[in-house]
Design a protein around this motif. Structure first.
Motif, PDB file in Angstrom:
ATOM      1  N   LEU A 184      19.176  80.472 109.202  1.00 35.70           N
ATOM      2  CA  LEU A 184      20.240  80.817 110.130  1.00 35.70           C
ATOM      3  C   LEU A 184      19.637  80.824 111.531  1.00 35.70           C
ATOM      4  O   LEU A 184      18.769  81.639 111.834  1.00 35.70           O
ATOM      5  CB  LEU A 184      20.832  82.191 109.785  1.00 35.70           C
ATOM      6  CG  LEU A 184      21.874  82.758 110.756  1.00 35.70           C
ATOM      7  CD1 LEU A 184      23.132  81.897 110.769  1.00 35.70           C
ATOM      8  CD2 LEU A 184      22.213  84.210 110.368  1.00 35.70           C
ATOM      9  N   ARG A 185      20.104  79.926 112.383  1.00 38.98           N
ATOM     10  CA  ARG A 185      19.596  79.810 113.747  1.00 38.98           C
ATOM     11  C   ARG A 185      20.510  80.621 114.667  1.00 38.98           C
ATOM     12  O   ARG A 185      21.712  80.370 114.749  1.00 38.98           O
ATOM     13  CB  ARG A 185      19.568  78.343 114.167  1.00 38.98           C
ATOM     14  CG  ARG A 185      19.029  78.052 115.553  1.00 38.98           C
ATOM     15  CD  ARG A 185      19.094  76.539 115.791  1.00 38.98           C
ATOM     16  NE  ARG A 185      18.812  76.189 117.166  1.00 38.98           N
ATOM     17  CZ  ARG A 185      17.603  75.958 117.652  1.00 38.98           C
ATOM     18  NH1 ARG A 185      16.551  76.051 116.841  1.00 38.98           N
ATOM     19  NH2 ARG A 185      17.432  75.631 118.916  1.00 38.98           N
ATOM     20  N   ILE A 199      28.165  88.409 110.681  1.00 38.59           N
ATOM     21  CA  ILE A 199      28.445  88.360 109.248  1.00 38.59           C
ATOM     22  C   ILE A 199      28.416  86.918 108.778  1.00 38.59           C
ATOM     23  O   ILE A 199      29.162  86.065 109.264  1.00 38.59           O
ATOM     24  CB  ILE A 199      29.804  89.010 108.909  1.00 38.59           C
ATOM     25  CG1 ILE A 199      29.804  90.481 109.352  1.00 38.59           C
ATOM     26  CG2 ILE A 199      30.079  88.909 107.411  1.00 38.59           C
ATOM     27  CD1 ILE A 199      31.116  91.196 109.110  1.00 38.59           C
ATOM     28  N   LEU A 200      27.535  86.651 107.832  1.00 39.17           N
ATOM     29  CA  LEU A 200      27.374  85.340 107.221  1.00 39.17           C
ATOM     30  C   LEU A 200      28.144  85.329 105.910  1.00 39.17           C
ATOM     31  O   LEU A 200      27.962  86.218 105.074  1.00 39.17           O
ATOM     32  CB  LEU A 200      25.885  85.076 106.978  1.00 39.17           C
ATOM     33  CG  LEU A 200      25.458  83.710 106.466  1.00 39.17           C
ATOM     34  CD1 LEU A 200      25.718  82.648 107.514  1.00 39.17           C
ATOM     35  CD2 LEU A 200      23.978  83.735 106.089  1.00 39.17           C
ATOM     36  N   THR A 201      29.014  84.347 105.724  1.00 39.10           N
ATOM     37  CA  THR A 201      29.848  84.297 104.525  1.00 39.10           C
ATOM     38  C   THR A 201      29.591  83.013 103.753  1.00 39.10           C
ATOM     39  O   THR A 201      29.577  81.916 104.323  1.00 39.10           O
ATOM     40  CB  THR A 201      31.340  84.380 104.879  1.00 39.10           C
ATOM     41  OG1 THR A 201      31.599  85.633 105.498  1.00 39.10           O
ATOM     42  CG2 THR A 201      32.213  84.257 103.640  1.00 39.10           C
ATOM     43  N   GLY A 202      29.360  83.173 102.463  1.00 37.47           N
ATOM     44  CA  GLY A 202      29.203  82.025 101.569  1.00 37.47           C
ATOM     45  C   GLY A 202      30.438  81.878 100.698  1.00 37.47           C
ATOM     46  O   GLY A 202      31.020  82.877 100.259  1.00 37.47           O
ATOM     47  N   HIS A 203      30.815  80.641 100.459  1.00 36.31           N
ATOM     48  CA  HIS A 203      31.995  80.340  99.660  1.00 36.31           C
ATOM     49  C   HIS A 203      31.520  79.747  98.339  1.00 36.31           C
ATOM     50  O   HIS A 203      30.870  78.700  98.320  1.00 36.31           O
ATOM     51  CB  HIS A 203      32.905  79.370 100.418  1.00 36.31           C
ATOM     52  CG  HIS A 203      33.190  79.814 101.824  1.00 36.31           C
ATOM     53  ND1 HIS A 203      34.135  80.770 102.125  1.00 36.31           N
ATOM     54  CD2 HIS A 203      32.614  79.437 103.008  1.00 36.31           C
ATOM     55  CE1 HIS A 203      34.148  80.963 103.441  1.00 36.31           C
ATOM     56  NE2 HIS A 203      33.227  80.172 104.001  1.00 36.31           N
ATOM     57  N   SER A 204      31.838  80.447  97.255  1.00 36.06           N
ATOM     58  CA  SER A 204      31.331  80.028  95.960  1.00 36.06           C
ATOM     59  C   SER A 204      32.133  78.851  95.417  1.00 36.06           C
ATOM     60  O   SER A 204      33.223  78.544  95.892  1.00 36.06           O
ATOM     61  CB  SER A 204      31.387  81.193  94.963  1.00 36.06           C
ATOM     62  OG  SER A 204      32.725  81.411  94.543  1.00 36.06           O
ATOM     63  N   VAL A 205      31.574  78.204  94.410  1.00 42.02           N
ATOM     64  CA  VAL A 205      32.239  77.046  93.803  1.00 42.02           C
ATOM     65  C   VAL A 205      33.541  77.446  93.128  1.00 42.02           C
ATOM     66  O   VAL A 205      34.411  76.608  92.894  1.00 42.02           O
ATOM     67  CB  VAL A 205      31.294  76.366  92.792  1.00 42.02           C
ATOM     68  CG1 VAL A 205      30.108  75.748  93.503  1.00 42.02           C
ATOM     69  CG2 VAL A 205      30.809  77.365  91.741  1.00 42.02           C
ATOM     70  N   TRP A 236      27.176  85.316 121.482  1.00 39.86           N
ATOM     71  CA  TRP A 236      26.117  84.895 120.571  1.00 39.86           C
ATOM     72  C   TRP A 236      26.532  83.613 119.855  1.00 39.86           C
ATOM     73  O   TRP A 236      27.712  83.370 119.621  1.00 39.86           O
ATOM     74  CB  TRP A 236      25.819  85.988 119.547  1.00 39.86           C
ATOM     75  CG  TRP A 236      25.135  87.187 120.135  1.00 39.86           C
ATOM     76  CD1 TRP A 236      25.712  88.171 120.872  1.00 39.86           C
ATOM     77  CD2 TRP A 236      23.754  87.509 120.038  1.00 39.86           C
ATOM     78  NE1 TRP A 236      24.773  89.101 121.253  1.00 39.86           N
ATOM     79  CE2 TRP A 236      23.560  88.725 120.748  1.00 39.86           C
ATOM     80  CE3 TRP A 236      22.664  86.912 119.424  1.00 39.86           C
ATOM     81  CZ2 TRP A 236      22.314  89.334 120.862  1.00 39.86           C
ATOM     82  CZ3 TRP A 236      21.413  87.522 119.517  1.00 39.86           C
ATOM     83  CH2 TRP A 236      21.239  88.716 120.242  1.00 39.86           C
ATOM     84  N   GLU A 237      25.547  82.819 119.477  1.00 42.31           N
ATOM     85  CA  GLU A 237      25.783  81.611 118.706  1.00 42.31           C
ATOM     86  C   GLU A 237      24.955  81.660 117.433  1.00 42.31           C
ATOM     87  O   GLU A 237      23.852  82.221 117.420  1.00 42.31           O
ATOM     88  CB  GLU A 237      25.391  80.374 119.523  1.00 42.31           C
ATOM     89  CG  GLU A 237      26.195  80.194 120.796  1.00 42.31           C
ATOM     90  CD  GLU A 237      25.706  79.008 121.619  1.00 42.31           C
ATOM     91  OE1 GLU A 237      24.812  78.277 121.125  1.00 42.31           O
ATOM     92  OE2 GLU A 237      26.203  78.810 122.735  1.00 42.31           O
ATOM     93  N   ALA A 238      25.504  81.063 116.370  1.00 42.71           N
ATOM     94  CA  ALA A 238      24.789  81.052 115.089  1.00 42.71           C
ATOM     95  C   ALA A 238      25.088  79.764 114.343  1.00 42.71           C
ATOM     96  O   ALA A 238      26.246  79.338 114.267  1.00 42.71           O
ATOM     97  CB  ALA A 238      25.186  82.258 114.245  1.00 42.71           C
TER      98      ALA A 238
END
Length: 481
Positions: free
Chosen positions: A82-83, A101-107, A71-73
Motif C-alpha cells: 500500500l503506497r 481503511i483498506l477494503t478487500g472484495h472477496s470472490v 492523503w493519497e493511497a
C-alpha cells in the motif's frame, strides 16, 4: 501550524485508538482475509510517500474505503503493498492525520477491511542509544529501537512480542508495534502544551513466542533533558540533575517534591519499582500503575527463596519486589550472591542508567556537604531534600527514603541512636538513601546517605558510604561515564 498539528493529531488519536488494530472479516475464512503489517504509518514531511505491506487471501480486488483529506493511497494486490502519500499542505481540506481503511472484495462478494492510522509526525530511531533506559523528550514522535538486544550488550534474544508491563499514566504509548526485530511506538504531546511531551514512566517488556518475559526496558518520558540539568563536581564527576525516573528536581511545593523522588531499585537489579503516592509517605501506598490495556497492576512482595532468589527470576518477574530473609542475609539473591550485577569498574548489563550514564561509586559523592543548615527546623521539615555542595557545584538531592528490605514498604525516617549513645530521643523525618555501585560484602552494598535532625538541625549530616542490605529499594542518581 505546529500547534494545529498537535491538536488535530490528539483529536484523531482519541477516536482512532480502538480502531487502529481492528481487522474485520466474515466468520467464514473462505470469504477472504486482509491484514496490514502495521497499525500506524508516520511520515515526517508534507508530501512524503511511504509503503506499507499487507497480506490478503480469498480477495479478488482491493480498494480504499476511507481516506483522510489530502492523503493519497495506491494499493497493489499483486505485490501486497500500500503506497501512501501525505498531503503537501495542511488546511481545512487537507488534514495532518486520520484513519485510512483498506477494503478487500472477496470472490464470493463479501468485504473484508483493515484500518491504518496515518499521520505526519517526527520519527526517531533510538538504536544508537541502546540501554536499559531510554530518555524520551520529543513530543508527537514515533520512536523505535532494537528489541532483540539486552541492555548495552551485543547479546540478542528471540523477541516475538513487546508489551507494556506497567506505565504511570494510561495511553503513554500509542501504536506499539514490533517488526523485523524493532519495536516502535508513538508518544504524544501534553494536553495543555503542544510543545511538551506527555510525561511518565513505562516499563516495556520483550517476550518470546511462548509468552515468557525475556527482558525489560525503562522508558523515561520527561519534558526536560536530565542531562541538561547535570552539574560537574570538583572531583570531575558529572552528576545527573535529578533522580533516575524523576519528573522534576525541586523542593518548593509538595507536588514538586513527589515528582522529584523518581524510581526505586534493589541493588543490582535493572527493574525499577514505582515511588510513593504521597510526598510525605503518609498513605504508605505506591503510585498507580497500569498495563497496556489500562488496567491497574500491582507489585508483589515475595520472600526470596531458592527458586525466586536468582537473577534470572528477578529479570523475568519485574513486578516482584524480592524481600530479604535471614537465610539470604537480607539480600534479594537467596544463595548465589553477586558483587558484579552492578560494577564500579565498568557499566554492567544490569545497570539501570541511560546510555552514557551509570550507577556511581561512592567516591563520586565524596566531599559533598549540606550547603546550608543554619535555619530553624521549621525551615526544612516540609522540604524533603537538601542542597548539597562540594564548594564548587551545588545540586538538590531529595530525601526519598527507601523501600524496606523486609516488607517493601516505604520508609522515610531517620532512626537516631538512643539517648545513652548521644542520639535524639525521637525518630526524625527524613533521610536520603542513594545506591552506589560499590559492593561492601557479599550481601551489603554502599549507599550515599544523608539525614535531617529536626531537634538539632546543625547535626544533620552526609555520609558518602553507608552499608545497607541489598534487598532495600533505593533511589539512583546517575553519573556520566
Amino acid at each position: 501550524m505546529k500547534d494545529f498539528f498537535g491538536r488535530s493529531l490528539r483529536l484523531v488519536l482519541m477516536f482512532a485508538v480502538a480502531a487502529t488494530l481492528s481487522v474485520s472479516c466474515s466468520k467464514d475464512d473462505s470469504s477472504g482475509r486482509l491484514k496490514l503489517n502495521q497499525s500506524a504509518l508516520f511520515v515526517e514531511e508534507l508530501g512524503a510517500t511511504e509503503t506499507v505491506g499487507f497480506t490478503a487471501s480469498g480477495v479478488s480486488s482491493i480498494s480504499i474505503a476511507n481516506l483522510p483529506g489530502g492523503w493519497e493511497a495506491e494499493p497493489d494486490l499483486a505485490t501486497g503493498t500500500l503506497r501512501v502519500t501525505a498531503p503537501s499542505v495542511i488546511d481545512e481540506e487537507h488534514v495532518e492525520s486520520g484513519n485510512l481503511i483498506l477494503t478487500g472484495h472477496s470472490v464470493e462478494g463479501a468485504n473484508v477491511s483493515a484500518t491504518l492510522y496515518v499521520a505526519i509526525a517526527s520519527t526517531k530511531d533510538l538504536s544508537a542509544e541502546q540501554s536499559n533506559c531510554f530518555v524520551l523528550t520529543q513530543p508527537n514522535t514515533n520512536y523505535s529501537f532494537d528489541a532483540t538486544r539486552r541492555g548495552e550488550s551485543s547479546e540478542t534474544m528471540p523477541t516475538a512480542e513487546v508489551k507494556i508491563v506497567w506505565q504511570t499514566t494510561t495511553g503513554l504509548l500509542q501504536y506499539l508495534n514490533l517488526r523485523d526485530g524493532k519495536v516502535s511506538f508513538y508518544v504524544g504531546a501534553d494536553e495543555d502544551d503542544d510543545s511538551k511531551i506527555e510525561t511518565g514512566n513505562v516499563l516495556l517488556g520483550a517476550y518470546d513466542a511462548a509468552g515468557s518475559l525475556l527482558w525489560t526496558w525503562h522508558l523515561w518520558i520527561t519534558d526536560f533533558d536530565p542531562a541538561g540539568k547535570a552539574v560537574t563536581l570538583a572531583n570531575g564527576t558529572t552528576v545527573m540533575g535529578c533522580n533516575l525516573g524523576a519528573m522534576n528536581n525541586a523542593n518548593s511545593t509538595t507536588d514538586e517534591i513527589l515528582e522529584s523522588y523518581g524510581l526505586y531499585y534493589q541493588w543490582g537489579r535493572k527493574e525499577p519499582f514505582i515511588g510513593p503516592s504521597e510526598y510525605n509517605f503518609s498513605m504508605g501506598s505506591s503510585e498507580a500503575m497500569y498495563d497496556g490495556d489500562s488496567k491497574r497492576v500491582y507489585n508483589s512482595f515475595d520472600e526470596t527463596d531458592a527458586s525466586k532468589g536468582t537473577a534470572e527470576y528477578a529479570a523475568a518477574h519485574p513486578l516482584s519486589f524480592l524481600l530479604g530473609v535471614e537465610e539470604s542475609r537480607y539480600d534479594w539473591l537467596y544463595a548465589s550472591h553477586s558483587d558484579a550485577l552492578w560494577s564500579s569498574s565498568a557499566k554492567s548489563v544490569n545497570d539501570p542508567c541511560p546510555k552514557g550514564w551509570r550507577v556511581p561509586s561512592s567516591d563520586a559523592f565524596a566531599g559533598l556537604t549540606i550547603a546550608d543548615k543554619s535555619g530553624a527546623a521549621s525551615d526544612y521539615e516540609e522540604k524533603y531534600g537538601w542542597e548539597l555542595t562540594d564548594g564548587s557545584a551545588t545540586t538538590l538531592f531529595m530525601g526519598a527514603g527507601r523501600r524496606v528490605y523486609t516488607d517493601g514498604k516505604f520508609q522515610n525516617v531517620y532512626n537516631p541512636l538512643p539517648e545513652s549513645r548521644n542520639g535524639a530521643l525521637e525518630a526524625q523525618p527524613w533521610e536520603g538513601l542513594y545506591w552506589t555501585s560499590d559492593a561492601l560484602t557479599d550481601t551489603k552494598s554502599a549507599a550515599f546517605y544523608f539525614y535531617f535532625n529536626k531537634q538539632d538541625v546543625a547535626s544533620s549530616a552526609v555520609v558518602p558510604s553507608a552499608a545497607h542490605y541489598r534487598a532495600n529499594g533505593m533511589t539512583v542518581r546517575c553519573v556520566k561515564e
